[in-house]
Scaffold this motif. Structure first.
Motif, mmCIF file in Angstrom:
data_model
loop_
_atom_site.group_PDB
_atom_site.id
_atom_site.type_symbol
_atom_site.label_atom_id
_atom_site.label_comp_id
_atom_site.label_asym_id
_atom_site.label_seq_id
_atom_site.Cartn_x
_atom_site.Cartn_y
_atom_site.Cartn_z
ATOM 1 N N MET A 169 -4.653 6.515 -17.707
ATOM 2 C CA MET A 169 -3.582 6.724 -16.750
ATOM 3 C C MET A 169 -3.765 5.767 -15.572
ATOM 4 O O MET A 169 -4.866 5.544 -15.097
ATOM 5 N N ALA A 170 -2.673 5.183 -15.110
ATOM 6 C CA ALA A 170 -2.716 4.214 -14.012
ATOM 7 C C ALA A 170 -2.963 4.907 -12.681
ATOM 8 O O ALA A 170 -2.508 6.022 -12.438
ATOM 9 N N THR A 171 -3.696 4.223 -11.834
ATOM 10 C CA THR A 171 -4.011 4.738 -10.510
ATOM 11 C C THR A 171 -3.001 4.203 -9.506
ATOM 12 O O THR A 171 -2.675 3.022 -9.511
ATOM 13 N N THR A 172 -2.489 5.066 -8.657
ATOM 14 C CA THR A 172 -1.571 4.657 -7.605
ATOM 15 C C THR A 172 -2.366 4.464 -6.320
ATOM 16 O O THR A 172 -3.169 5.310 -5.939
ATOM 17 N N THR A 173 -2.125 3.326 -5.673
ATOM 18 C CA THR A 173 -2.782 3.013 -4.401
ATOM 19 C C THR A 173 -1.717 2.993 -3.313
ATOM 20 O O THR A 173 -0.613 2.502 -3.532
ATOM 21 N N THR A 174 -2.037 3.523 -2.140
ATOM 22 C CA THR A 174 -1.112 3.534 -1.006
ATOM 23 C C THR A 174 -1.790 2.907 0.192
ATOM 24 O O THR A 174 -2.914 3.278 0.544
ATOM 25 N N HIS A 175 -1.097 1.951 0.828
ATOM 26 C CA HIS A 175 -1.624 1.322 2.039
ATOM 27 C C HIS A 175 -1.399 2.300 3.194
ATOM 28 O O HIS A 175 -0.268 2.707 3.455
ATOM 29 N N PRO A 176 -2.455 2.697 3.900
ATOM 30 C CA PRO A 176 -2.325 3.736 4.918
ATOM 31 C C PRO A 176 -1.450 3.364 6.116
ATOM 32 O O PRO A 176 -0.794 4.237 6.695
ATOM 33 N N SER A 177 -1.398 2.096 6.483
ATOM 34 C CA SER A 177 -0.622 1.717 7.672
ATOM 35 C C SER A 177 0.882 1.721 7.443
ATOM 36 O O SER A 177 1.645 2.143 8.300
ATOM 37 N N CYS A 178 1.317 1.226 6.263
ATOM 38 C CA CYS A 178 2.762 1.102 6.027
ATOM 39 C C CYS A 178 3.295 2.108 5.015
ATOM 40 O O CYS A 178 4.504 2.290 4.913
ATOM 41 N N GLY A 179 2.415 2.726 4.238
ATOM 42 C CA GLY A 179 2.842 3.720 3.264
ATOM 43 C C GLY A 179 3.327 3.144 1.945
ATOM 44 O O GLY A 179 3.768 3.879 1.071
ATOM 45 N N THR A 180 3.253 1.824 1.767
ATOM 46 C CA THR A 180 3.658 1.205 0.515
ATOM 47 C C THR A 180 2.686 1.603 -0.592
ATOM 48 O O THR A 180 1.482 1.594 -0.388
ATOM 49 N N SER A 181 3.231 1.950 -1.762
ATOM 50 C CA SER A 181 2.405 2.332 -2.907
ATOM 51 C C SER A 181 2.650 1.389 -4.068
ATOM 52 O O SER A 181 3.743 0.856 -4.233
ATOM 53 N N TRP A 182 1.608 1.188 -4.882
ATOM 54 C CA TRP A 182 1.721 0.381 -6.093
ATOM 55 C C TRP A 182 0.744 0.918 -7.115
ATOM 56 O O TRP A 182 -0.186 1.640 -6.790
ATOM 57 N N THR A 183 1.000 0.562 -8.371
ATOM 58 C CA THR A 183 0.183 1.035 -9.477
ATOM 59 C C THR A 183 -0.474 -0.153 -10.165
ATOM 60 O O THR A 183 0.140 -1.211 -10.287
ATOM 61 N N GLY A 184 -1.693 0.031 -10.606
ATOM 62 C CA GLY A 184 -2.400 -1.006 -11.339
ATOM 63 C C GLY A 184 -3.502 -1.637 -10.519
ATOM 64 O O GLY A 184 -3.633 -1.401 -9.318
ATOM 65 N N THR A 185 -4.288 -2.489 -11.187
ATOM 66 C CA THR A 185 -5.414 -3.128 -10.513
ATOM 67 C C THR A 185 -5.126 -4.569 -10.141
ATOM 68 O O THR A 185 -5.823 -5.157 -9.329
ATOM 69 N N ARG A 186 -4.085 -5.178 -10.700
ATOM 70 C CA ARG A 186 -3.804 -6.589 -10.440
ATOM 71 C C ARG A 186 -3.013 -6.845 -9.151
ATOM 72 O O ARG A 186 -3.251 -7.839 -8.474
ATOM 73 N N PRO A 187 -2.032 -6.006 -8.787
ATOM 74 C CA PRO A 187 -1.265 -6.281 -7.566
ATOM 75 C C PRO A 187 -2.156 -6.373 -6.329
ATOM 76 O O PRO A 187 -3.183 -5.709 -6.237
ATOM 77 N N GLU A 188 -1.728 -7.239 -5.406
ATOM 78 C CA GLU A 188 -2.426 -7.374 -4.121
ATOM 79 C C GLU A 188 -1.435 -7.090 -3.003
ATOM 80 O O GLU A 188 -0.294 -7.539 -3.046
ATOM 81 N N HIS A 189 -1.899 -6.361 -2.008
ATOM 82 C CA HIS A 189 -1.065 -5.981 -0.876
ATOM 83 C C HIS A 189 -1.565 -6.695 0.367
ATOM 84 O O HIS A 189 -2.766 -6.684 0.649
ATOM 85 N N CYS A 190 -0.667 -7.361 1.086
ATOM 86 C CA CYS A 190 -1.048 -8.056 2.317
ATOM 87 C C CYS A 190 -1.052 -7.065 3.479
ATOM 88 O O CYS A 190 -0.009 -6.486 3.797
ATOM 89 N N PRO A 191 -2.186 -6.879 4.142
ATOM 90 C CA PRO A 191 -2.244 -5.940 5.257
ATOM 91 C C PRO A 191 -1.567 -6.466 6.515
ATOM 92 O O PRO A 191 -1.349 -5.715 7.461
#
Length: 86
Positions: free
Chosen positions: A1-23
């Protein structure tokens, strides 16, 4: 099952290990190459470009990705002078 990650400052969520989020700009990219391309300038004075400035488009997940180019399309572009994205 895929893990969902959420950036705490902006609340943006994404699934998977490859995406990168710019803080800094809170945009999410399909991988490190695309994320790295949107950051410009010398160390200590870097800034974010809008993803469209690097040719990125949003995919069905809302993640910025660079359109896939095949070697065949590159060869066609060399022969014809026309890129498939034009």
């Amino acid at each position: 099952m895929a893990t969902t990650t959420t950036h705490p400052s902006c609340g943006t969520s994404w699934t998977g290990t490859r995406p990168e989020h710019c803080p800094v700009c809170c945009e999410t990219f399909g991988g490190s190459r695309t994320a790295d391309r949107h950051r410009v300038g010398p160390m200590g004075d870097r800034r974010c470009l809008h993803p469209t400035q690097i040719g990125a488009v949003k995919d069905g997940r809302g993640i910025w990705v660079r359109p896939y180019r095949t070697r065949a399309s590159d060869a066609t572009a060399r022969l014809t002078g026309v890129r498939s994205s034009e």
